[in-house]
Design an enzyme around this catalytic site. Structure first.
Site, PDB file in Angstrom:
ATOM      1  N   SER A 291       0.829  -1.210   0.000  1.00 53.50           N
ATOM      2  CA  SER A 291       0.000   0.000   0.000  1.00 53.50           C
ATOM      3  C   SER A 291       0.860   1.255   0.000  1.00 53.50           C
ATOM      4  O   SER A 291       0.590   2.202  -0.740  1.00 53.50           O
ATOM      5  CB  SER A 291      -0.937   0.011   1.211  1.00 53.50           C
ATOM      6  OG  SER A 291      -1.903  -1.010   1.089  1.00 53.50           O
TER       7      SER A 291
ATOM      8  N   THR B  74     -11.841   0.070  -0.240  1.00 56.20           N
ATOM      9  CA  THR B  74     -12.817  -1.016  -0.312  1.00 56.20           C
ATOM     10  C   THR B  74     -13.122  -1.631   1.051  1.00 56.20           C
ATOM     11  O   THR B  74     -13.998  -2.476   1.155  1.00 56.20           O
ATOM     12  CB  THR B  74     -12.317  -2.131  -1.254  1.00 56.20           C
ATOM     13  OG1 THR B  74     -11.098  -2.657  -0.734  1.00 56.20           O
ATOM     14  CG2 THR B  74     -12.116  -1.605  -2.661  1.00 56.20           C
TER      15      THR B  74
ATOM     16  N   HIS C 181      -4.916   4.324   7.974  1.00 55.55           N
ATOM     17  CA  HIS C 181      -4.704   4.542   6.539  1.00 55.55           C
ATOM     18  C   HIS C 181      -5.095   5.966   6.151  1.00 55.55           C
ATOM     19  O   HIS C 181      -4.395   6.624   5.389  1.00 55.55           O
ATOM     20  CB  HIS C 181      -5.521   3.538   5.717  1.00 55.55           C
ATOM     21  CG  HIS C 181      -4.750   2.330   5.312  1.00 55.55           C
ATOM     22  ND1 HIS C 181      -4.234   2.162   4.056  1.00 55.55           N
ATOM     23  CD2 HIS C 181      -4.399   1.215   6.010  1.00 55.55           C
ATOM     24  CE1 HIS C 181      -3.610   1.000   3.987  1.00 55.55           C
ATOM     25  NE2 HIS C 181      -3.700   0.401   5.163  1.00 55.55           N
TER      26      HIS C 181
ATOM     27  N   ARG D 220      -3.044   9.930   4.414  1.00 59.84           N
ATOM     28  CA  ARG D 220      -3.467  10.558   3.166  1.00 59.84           C
ATOM     29  C   ARG D 220      -4.194  11.879   3.399  1.00 59.84           C
ATOM     30  O   ARG D 220      -5.390  11.990   3.139  1.00 59.84           O
ATOM     31  CB  ARG D 220      -4.359   9.601   2.393  1.00 59.84           C
ATOM     32  CG  ARG D 220      -3.682   8.336   1.953  1.00 59.84           C
ATOM     33  CD  ARG D 220      -4.595   7.469   1.118  1.00 59.84           C
ATOM     34  NE  ARG D 220      -5.934   7.336   1.665  1.00 59.84           N
ATOM     35  CZ  ARG D 220      -6.300   6.432   2.561  1.00 59.84           C
ATOM     36  NH1 ARG D 220      -5.429   5.573   3.029  1.00 59.84           N
ATOM     37  NH2 ARG D 220      -7.535   6.382   2.983  1.00 59.84           N
TER      38      ARG D 220
END
Length: 189
Positions: free
Chosen positions: A32, A51, A66, A70
Protein backbone atom coordinates in the site's frame (compact mmCIF):
# COMPACT_ATOMS: atom_id res chain seq x y z
CA UNK A 1 14.75 5.25 14.62
CA UNK A 2 11.84 5.06 12.23
CA UNK A 3 9.94 1.80 11.86
CA UNK A 4 10.37 0.20 8.42
CA UNK A 5 6.60 0.11 8.11
CA UNK A 6 6.62 3.91 8.11
CA UNK A 7 9.02 4.27 5.19
CA UNK A 8 7.73 4.52 1.66
CA UNK A 9 9.71 3.59 -1.46
CA UNK A 10 10.01 6.69 -3.61
CA UNK A 11 9.33 6.19 -7.33
CA UNK A 12 11.07 8.42 -9.85
CA UNK A 13 8.83 11.50 -10.32
CA UNK A 14 10.37 12.16 -13.74
CA UNK A 15 8.89 9.09 -15.36
CA UNK A 16 5.38 8.92 -16.71
CA UNK A 17 3.09 6.58 -14.86
CA UNK A 18 1.78 3.55 -16.72
CA UNK A 19 -1.95 3.67 -17.42
CA UNK A 20 -2.61 0.59 -15.25
CA UNK A 21 -0.39 -0.84 -12.50
CA UNK A 22 -1.21 -3.90 -10.40
CA UNK A 23 0.64 -4.04 -7.05
CA UNK A 24 0.57 -7.40 -5.28
CA UNK A 25 2.05 -8.47 -1.96
CA UNK A 26 1.38 -10.21 1.31
CA UNK A 27 0.05 -8.69 4.51
CA UNK A 28 2.28 -5.86 5.76
CA UNK A 29 4.57 -6.27 2.77
CA UNK A 30 4.62 -2.53 2.04
CA UNK A 31 2.39 -2.79 -1.03
CA UNK A 32 0.00 0.00 0.00
CA UNK A 33 2.78 2.43 0.84
CA UNK A 34 4.53 1.62 -2.42
CA UNK A 35 1.30 2.18 -4.37
CA UNK A 36 0.72 5.50 -2.58
CA UNK A 37 4.22 6.54 -3.62
CA UNK A 38 3.44 5.70 -7.25
CA UNK A 39 0.39 7.94 -7.13
CA UNK A 40 2.11 10.75 -5.23
CA UNK A 41 4.83 10.86 -7.89
CA UNK A 42 2.10 12.21 -10.21
CA UNK A 43 0.51 15.65 -10.10
CA UNK A 44 -2.38 15.80 -7.62
CA UNK A 45 -5.05 15.85 -6.51
CA UNK A 46 -5.14 12.10 -6.02
CA UNK A 47 -8.11 9.80 -5.52
CA UNK A 48 -7.97 6.90 -3.06
CA UNK A 49 -10.70 4.31 -3.54
CA UNK A 50 -11.13 2.37 -0.30
CA UNK A 51 -12.82 -1.02 -0.31
CA UNK A 52 -12.58 -1.79 3.42
CA UNK A 53 -15.58 -1.88 5.71
CA UNK A 54 -15.29 -1.40 9.47
CA UNK A 55 -17.01 -4.50 10.80
CA UNK A 56 -15.23 -4.26 14.17
CA UNK A 57 -13.06 -1.89 16.24
CA UNK A 58 -9.79 -3.34 15.00
CA UNK A 59 -10.75 -2.79 11.35
CA UNK A 60 -11.99 0.71 12.17
CA UNK A 61 -8.57 1.48 13.66
CA UNK A 62 -6.82 0.17 10.53
CA UNK A 63 -9.02 2.33 8.32
CA UNK A 64 -8.34 5.40 10.49
CA UNK A 65 -4.57 4.78 10.33
CA UNK A 66 -4.70 4.54 6.54
CA UNK A 67 -6.68 7.80 6.32
CA UNK A 68 -4.13 9.71 8.43
CA UNK A 69 -1.46 8.80 5.86
CA UNK A 70 -3.47 10.56 3.17
CA UNK A 71 -4.12 14.21 3.94
CA UNK A 72 -5.20 16.59 1.15
CA UNK A 73 -4.68 16.61 -1.80
CA UNK A 74 -5.86 13.00 -1.34
CA UNK A 75 -9.60 12.46 -1.75
CA UNK A 76 -11.01 9.24 -0.34
CA UNK A 77 -13.95 7.51 -1.99
CA UNK A 78 -15.46 4.51 -0.20
CA UNK A 79 -16.41 1.71 -2.58
CA UNK A 80 -16.70 -1.58 -0.78
CA UNK A 81 -18.73 -3.07 -3.65
CA UNK A 82 -19.43 -0.91 -6.71
CA UNK A 83 -15.79 -0.53 -7.68
CA UNK A 84 -16.32 -0.56 -11.45
CA UNK A 85 -18.67 2.44 -11.29
CA UNK A 86 -16.21 4.43 -9.17
CA UNK A 87 -13.33 3.67 -11.55
CA UNK A 88 -15.46 4.64 -14.56
CA UNK A 89 -16.47 7.89 -12.81
CA UNK A 90 -12.94 9.04 -11.97
CA UNK A 91 -11.96 12.33 -13.59
CA UNK A 92 -9.80 11.77 -16.69
CA UNK A 93 -6.11 12.08 -16.03
CA UNK A 94 -6.50 12.11 -12.26
CA UNK A 95 -4.32 9.49 -10.53
CA UNK A 96 -6.45 6.83 -8.82
CA UNK A 97 -5.40 4.22 -6.26
CA UNK A 98 -7.69 1.29 -5.39
CA UNK A 99 -6.84 -0.43 -2.09
CA UNK A 100 -7.56 -3.27 -2.00
CA UNK A 101 -9.03 -5.77 -4.42
CA UNK A 102 -9.02 -8.68 -1.99
CA UNK A 103 -11.25 -6.75 0.42
CA UNK A 104 -13.56 -5.93 -2.49
CA UNK A 105 -13.56 -9.63 -3.43
CA UNK A 106 -14.38 -10.61 0.16
CA UNK A 107 -17.27 -8.13 0.24
CA UNK A 108 -18.65 -9.52 -3.03
CA UNK A 109 -18.24 -13.16 -2.02
CA UNK A 110 -20.04 -12.62 1.29
CA UNK A 111 -23.03 -11.04 -0.46
CA UNK A 112 -25.22 -14.00 -1.34
CA UNK A 113 -27.10 -11.92 -3.91
CA UNK A 114 -23.94 -10.96 -5.78
CA UNK A 115 -23.14 -12.19 -9.26
CA UNK A 116 -19.40 -12.46 -8.71
CA UNK A 117 -18.53 -13.28 -12.32
CA UNK A 118 -20.50 -10.30 -13.62
CA UNK A 119 -18.96 -7.96 -11.05
CA UNK A 120 -15.46 -9.22 -11.84
CA UNK A 121 -16.06 -8.78 -15.58
CA UNK A 122 -17.40 -5.26 -15.00
CA UNK A 123 -14.32 -4.41 -12.95
CA UNK A 124 -11.99 -5.74 -15.66
CA UNK A 125 -13.80 -3.70 -18.32
CA UNK A 126 -13.64 -0.55 -16.18
CA UNK A 127 -9.91 -1.04 -15.69
CA UNK A 128 -9.41 -1.58 -19.42
CA UNK A 129 -11.24 1.68 -20.16
CA UNK A 130 -9.65 3.78 -17.40
CA UNK A 131 -7.46 6.54 -18.81
CA UNK A 132 -5.04 6.21 -15.88
CA UNK A 133 -2.92 6.42 -14.07
CA UNK A 134 -4.75 3.70 -12.14
CA UNK A 135 -2.97 1.68 -9.44
CA UNK A 136 -4.65 -1.44 -8.05
CA UNK A 137 -3.47 -3.03 -4.79
CA UNK A 138 -4.23 -6.62 -3.85
CA UNK A 139 -3.03 -9.35 -1.52
CA UNK A 140 -1.22 -12.24 -3.12
CA UNK A 141 -2.77 -15.15 -1.23
CA UNK A 142 -1.63 -18.05 -3.38
CA UNK A 143 1.76 -18.67 -1.76
CA UNK A 144 0.42 -20.46 1.32
CA UNK A 145 -0.94 -23.89 2.03
CA UNK A 146 -4.25 -25.09 0.64
CA UNK A 147 -6.93 -23.74 3.00
CA UNK A 148 -8.91 -26.27 5.01
CA UNK A 149 -12.40 -25.00 4.19
CA UNK A 150 -14.33 -24.52 0.95
CA UNK A 151 -14.94 -20.76 1.34
CA UNK A 152 -11.26 -20.04 1.92
CA UNK A 153 -10.27 -22.22 -1.05
CA UNK A 154 -12.82 -20.46 -3.24
CA UNK A 155 -11.50 -17.07 -2.10
CA UNK A 156 -7.91 -18.07 -2.89
CA UNK A 157 -8.96 -19.34 -6.32
CA UNK A 158 -11.09 -16.28 -7.14
CA UNK A 159 -8.28 -13.93 -6.08
CA UNK A 160 -5.82 -15.82 -8.25
CA UNK A 161 -8.15 -15.66 -11.25
CA UNK A 162 -8.76 -11.93 -10.72
CA UNK A 163 -5.03 -11.24 -10.47
CA UNK A 164 -4.31 -13.21 -13.64
CA UNK A 165 -6.92 -11.30 -15.64
CA UNK A 166 -5.74 -7.94 -14.32
CA UNK A 167 -2.08 -8.80 -14.92
CA UNK A 168 -2.94 -9.55 -18.54
CA UNK A 169 -4.30 -6.03 -19.12
CA UNK A 170 -1.90 -4.17 -16.80
CA UNK A 171 1.00 -2.17 -18.20
CA UNK A 172 3.03 -2.91 -15.08
CA UNK A 173 2.77 -5.57 -12.36
CA UNK A 174 4.78 -5.20 -9.15
CA UNK A 175 5.25 -7.74 -6.37
CA UNK A 176 6.23 -6.15 -3.05
CA UNK A 177 8.07 -8.38 -0.57
CA UNK A 178 9.54 -7.04 2.71
CA UNK A 179 9.03 -3.51 1.45
CA UNK A 180 10.99 -4.18 -1.73
CA UNK A 181 9.20 -3.78 -5.07
CA UNK A 182 9.99 -6.32 -7.76
CA UNK A 183 8.81 -5.51 -11.28
CA UNK A 184 7.10 -8.60 -12.70
CA UNK A 185 5.76 -6.98 -15.88
CA UNK A 186 6.63 -3.69 -17.54
CA UNK A 187 9.64 -1.63 -16.69
CA UNK A 188 10.79 0.34 -13.68
CA UNK A 189 11.96 3.43 -15.54
Amino acid sequence: MQDFDEERPVPDPNRAAPRLTLVLGGARSGKSRYAEGLIEAQAGPWRYVATAQAWDDEMAARIAEHRTRRPPPWETVDAPRDLATVIRGAPAGRPVLVDCLTLWLTNAMLDEAADLAAERDSLIEACKAAPGPLVLVSNEVGFGIVPENALARRFRDEAGRLHQRLATIADRVVLVVAGLPMIIKGDDR
